[in-house]
Design an enzyme around this catalytic site. Sequence first.
Site, PDB file in Angstrom:
ATOM      1  NE  ARG A  95      -3.982   0.524   1.898  1.00  0.00           N
ATOM      2  CZ  ARG A  95      -5.050   0.636   2.310  1.00  0.00           C
ATOM      3  NH1 ARG A  95      -5.532   1.534   3.492  1.00  0.00           N
ATOM      4  NH2 ARG A  95      -6.143   0.233   1.836  1.00  0.00           N
ATOM      5  CG  HIS A 122      -8.219   0.058  -3.051  1.00  0.00           C
ATOM      6  ND1 HIS A 122      -7.725  -1.027  -2.563  1.00  0.00           N
ATOM      7  CD2 HIS A 122      -9.212   0.536  -1.934  1.00  0.00           C
ATOM      8  CE1 HIS A 122      -7.870  -0.981  -1.371  1.00  0.00           C
ATOM      9  NE2 HIS A 122      -8.760  -0.488  -0.938  1.00  0.00           N
ATOM     10  CD  GLN A 125     -13.209  -1.583  -1.351  1.00  0.00           C
ATOM     11  OE1 GLN A 125     -12.308  -1.373  -0.106  1.00  0.00           O
ATOM     12  NE2 GLN A 125     -14.318  -1.975  -1.230  1.00  0.00           N
ATOM     13  CG  ASP A 213     -13.545   6.359  -1.147  1.00  0.00           C
ATOM     14  OD1 ASP A 213     -13.532   6.115  -0.058  1.00  0.00           O
ATOM     15  OD2 ASP A 213     -12.380   6.510  -2.048  1.00  0.00           O
ATOM     16  CB  CYS A 253     -14.106   1.410  -0.317  1.00  0.00           C
ATOM     17  SG  CYS A 253     -13.908   3.081  -0.131  1.00  0.00           S
ATOM     18  NE  ARG A 281     -10.688  -5.096   0.323  1.00  0.00           N
ATOM     19  CZ  ARG A 281      -9.978  -4.130   0.596  1.00  0.00           C
ATOM     20  NH1 ARG A 281     -10.285  -3.061   1.140  1.00  0.00           N
ATOM     21  NH2 ARG A 281      -8.732  -4.416   0.411  1.00  0.00           N
TER      22      ARG A 281
HETATM   23  N1   CP Z   1     -11.387  -0.073   2.304  1.00  0.00           N
HETATM   24  C1   CP Z   1     -10.158  -0.141   2.671  1.00  0.00           C
HETATM   25  O1   CP Z   1      -9.301  -0.376   1.697  1.00  0.00           O
HETATM   26  O2   CP Z   1     -10.021   0.000   4.067  1.00  0.00           O
HETATM   27  P1   CP Z   1      -8.723   0.145   4.706  1.00  0.00           P
HETATM   28  O3   CP Z   1      -8.182   1.614   4.318  1.00  0.00           O
HETATM   29  O4   CP Z   1      -9.106   0.010   6.113  1.00  0.00           O
HETATM   30  O5   CP Z   1      -7.604  -0.977   4.499  1.00  0.00           O
HETATM   31  N1  NVA Z   2      -9.993   6.922  -1.662  1.00  0.00           N
HETATM   32  C1  NVA Z   2      -9.564   6.361  -0.206  1.00  0.00           C
HETATM   33  C2  NVA Z   2      -9.721   5.091  -0.256  1.00  0.00           C
HETATM   34  C3  NVA Z   2      -9.405   4.435   1.285  1.00  0.00           C
HETATM   35  C4  NVA Z   2      -9.644   2.700   1.511  1.00  0.00           C
HETATM   36  C5  NVA Z   2      -8.100   6.695  -0.067  1.00  0.00           C
HETATM   37  O1  NVA Z   2      -6.935   6.427  -0.745  1.00  0.00           O
HETATM   38  O2  NVA Z   2      -7.937   7.170   1.242  1.00  0.00           O
END
Ligand code: CP
Ligand code: NVA
Length: 306
Positions: A95, A122, A125, A213, A253, A281
Site C-alpha cells: 500500500r 485500489h 477493493q 467514497d 469502501c 474483502r
Molecule cells: N477499504 C479499505 O481499503 O479500507 P482500509 O483503508 O481500512 O484498508
Molecule cells: N480513496 C480512499 C480509500 C480508502 C480505502 C483513500 O485512498 O484514502
Amino acid sequence: MRHVLEVDDLTPGELGRVLDLAADPAPPQVLAGQGMALLFEKPSARTRNSMEMAVVQLGGHPMYIQGAEVGFDARESVEDVTRTLACYHGAVGARVFAHATVERMAALDLVPIVNMLSDAAHPLQALADVLTMQQILGDLAGRSVTYVGDANNVFRSLALAGGMLGMEVRFTGPSGYGLGELDADRLASAGVVVAEFDRPEEAVEGADIVYTDVWTSMGQEDESAQRLVDFEGYRVDERLLDAAGTQVHFLHCLPAHRGEEVTSSVVDGPASRVWQQAENRMHAARGLLAWLLGEAVSDAGEGSNA
Ligand code: CP
Ligand code: NVA
C-alpha cells in the site's frame, strides 16, 4: 510472472475466475510453507486484516511491515527492499502513496506484486465490490452502478471491474474532480465507457447500486478544507437515494465519514450493504491470491512449453 497493480492486469475471463475462486470453500493451499509480505506506507483496517486472513486461509504466513520500518527510498531503495522480500516470500503486497512505487517493484519481476492501494488504484477493493454486487444482483451484465464524489483510486478500479463485467458505469462529481484523459484512455482500452453526469439526481436515477467514497483520500489532507466546500451537494443522503428508486443498494469502501460524503441514515440504513462488502474483502483477496499463485503460474508454465 504476473502482478496485479490494477484490475485491468486481469482479462475479463481471469476476473471471472478470481470471483469464482473467492467463493471456493476449500481453496488451493497455494501459499503452504510460504510467507507473504504486506507492506503499508498508509494506515489500514480492512486491507491489512483481510489480506492477513486470506494468506492464512491459503496455508501461508502473513508478515506485516510498515513503510517507515524498511524506509522505502530512505533507508534503502524500493528496489532493494523488494529484492530482499523476494528472498523470503512467495508474494508481496504493498500500500503506497505513489503508484510508481508498485510499478518499480513489479518491474523487477522477482516476486508477484499486489497493489493494496495506491494514489491511482485500489484493485482489491474493486474485486470485493463486484463480488458483493454479484451476490446482490446476480449476473452484472446490463446492471448499473453510479459513483458519487471524487474520481479517485477506488472509482478508477471500480469502473474497470464493473465495466469489464458489462455494467453500465455512471459518475457524478464536482467540476475538476472527474476522470482525466489518461483515465478515459485506459478505460476505453478495457472496453469500458463511463457516463458522466453534472446532476447527482440524474446520475442515480434507476441505478442498481449507488457508491461513494471519502472526499479527501489519504495523502490529500492538505486539500481537505477546499474539498469540503467543493463536494457540498454531492453527499449521499436519503433524498438522493430516494431519487435512485426503491431497487437501489448502497456501497462504500469504508472508512466512511458520516455527515460528509454520506449520512448516517444511508450508511446505517436499510439499503446499505457495506458490511457484506467489507467481509467480501477477505473472500476476494483469497480468490485473487489463489489465482495469482496457482492458475496464473500453471497457465504461464503451459504457455512457455508450447
Ligand atoms: N477499504 C479499505 O481499503 O479500507 P482500509 O483503508 O481500512 O484498508
Ligand atoms: N480513496 C480512499 C480509500 C480508502 C480505502 C483513500 O485512498 O484514502
